[in-house]
Scaffold this active site. Structure first.
Site, short mmCIF file in Angstrom:
data_model
loop_
_atom_site.label_atom_id
_atom_site.label_comp_id
_atom_site.label_asym_id
_atom_site.label_seq_id
_atom_site.Cartn_x
_atom_site.Cartn_y
_atom_site.Cartn_z
N TYR A 17 0.84 -1.20 0.00
CA TYR A 17 0.00 0.00 0.00
C TYR A 17 0.88 1.26 0.00
O TYR A 17 0.68 2.16 -0.80
CB TYR A 17 -0.94 -0.01 1.22
CG TYR A 17 -1.67 1.28 1.41
CD1 TYR A 17 -2.68 1.67 0.53
CD2 TYR A 17 -1.35 2.14 2.46
CE1 TYR A 17 -3.35 2.86 0.69
CE2 TYR A 17 -2.02 3.33 2.63
CZ TYR A 17 -3.01 3.69 1.74
OH TYR A 17 -3.67 4.90 1.91
N GLU A 39 -11.79 5.18 4.29
CA GLU A 39 -11.34 6.11 5.33
C GLU A 39 -12.44 6.37 6.36
O GLU A 39 -12.16 6.50 7.54
CB GLU A 39 -10.87 7.43 4.72
CG GLU A 39 -9.58 7.34 3.93
CD GLU A 39 -8.33 7.07 4.76
OE1 GLU A 39 -8.38 7.10 6.01
OE2 GLU A 39 -7.28 6.82 4.14
N TRP A 47 -5.42 1.76 10.33
CA TRP A 47 -5.53 1.62 8.88
C TRP A 47 -5.20 0.21 8.42
O TRP A 47 -5.78 -0.30 7.47
CB TRP A 47 -4.64 2.65 8.18
CG TRP A 47 -4.77 2.62 6.68
CD1 TRP A 47 -3.77 2.34 5.80
CD2 TRP A 47 -5.94 2.87 5.89
NE1 TRP A 47 -4.26 2.39 4.50
CE2 TRP A 47 -5.59 2.72 4.54
CE3 TRP A 47 -7.25 3.20 6.19
CZ2 TRP A 47 -6.50 2.88 3.49
CZ3 TRP A 47 -8.16 3.36 5.16
CH2 TRP A 47 -7.78 3.21 3.82
#
Length: 188
Positions: A17, A39, A47
Site C-alpha cells: 500500500y 477512510e 488503517w
C-alpha cells in the site's frame, strides 16, 4: 531493504500500500469513492485493520460502486450488518449509503467528485517535505475546510483527521518522510 515511512510495519500488505498507492495522485471518481468509504470506516481504527479487510469491503460493497451503494435497500443494509468480513458499525454502514448519494450530488454539481475535491489544492499535490514523524500533521487547514464543507452537505464520518488521511491516501498531500525511498526529490 527499502527505507519506508515510520508508520509502515513489516506487513506485506502495508508495504505494498505504501509503495504503490499512498500519496499517489488519484483523479478517478471510482477510486476516490473507494478511499472515501474506506477512510470513513477507518475512523477510530487502525488503517492496517481496514487494509486487511479491503477485499471483504470490495465484495460487500459491490466493488465500491457508489451508484449501487446509493440505492441499497434495508435488506442490503441488514446483510452488511451481519457481514463478519467488514466493520459492522451501524452508523458507518448507513453513512456509506448516504455518502454515496451525496457523492453523486457533488458529481452533478461539479462535473466530477475529482474536480470538486482537487479544487481544494488547486489540482496539484501539496508536498510537505516532512523530515521526521513529528512533522507529519494529523490534519491541516485544508482538511478542516473539506470536512466542514462535506459535513454541511450531509456527509458523515468526515472529520478533519479522516479527511487528512484521505488526502494522503489519494495523493492530494505527499507526506513521505525524508528517510523514505518515496520522499519527493524536490524536498532533498
Amino acid at each position: 531493504m527499502k527505507n519506508r515511512c515510520f508508520w509502515v510495519t513489516d506487513s506485506k500488505i502495508y508495504q505494498e500500500y505504501h509503495d504503490h498507492e499512498w500519496g499517489v495522485p488519484v483523479f478517478d471518481d471510482a477510486i476516490l469513492f473507494e478511499f472515501l468509504l474506506l477512510e470513513t470506516f477507518q475512523a477510530g481504527l487502525n488503517w492496517l485493520t481496514i487494509l486487511n479487510k479491503r477485499e471483504n469491503f470490495r465484495k460487500a460493497f459491490d466493488d465500491f460502486d457508489y451508484q449501487k451503494i446509493a440505492t441499497y435497500s434495508e435488506s442490503k443494509y441488514q446483510e452488511l450488518l451481519q457481514n463478519e468480513g467488514i466493520i459492522r458499525n451501524r452508523l458507518k454502514i448507513q453513512s456509506a449509503i448516504t455518502n454515496a448519494q451525496l457523492f453523486m450530488e457533488i458529481q452533478e454539481e461539479f462535473g466530477s467528485f475529482s474536480s470538486f475535491i482537487w479544487s481544494y489544492v488547486d489540482g496539484k499535490p501539496i508536498v510537505n517535505c516532512c523530515h521526521q514523524r513529528e512533522e507529519v500533521p494529523a490534519k491541516n487547514i485544508i482538511s478542516d475546510k473539506i470536512s466542514k464543507d462535506l459535513k454541511k452537505r450531509g456527509f458523515k464520518f468526515v472529520g478533519s483527521t479522516v479527511m487528512y488521511a484521505f488526502m494522503q491516501a489519494v495523493g492530494m498531500v505527499n507526506d513521505h518522510t525524508r528517510n523514505c525511498f518515496k520522499f519527493h526529490d524536490s524536498c532533498k
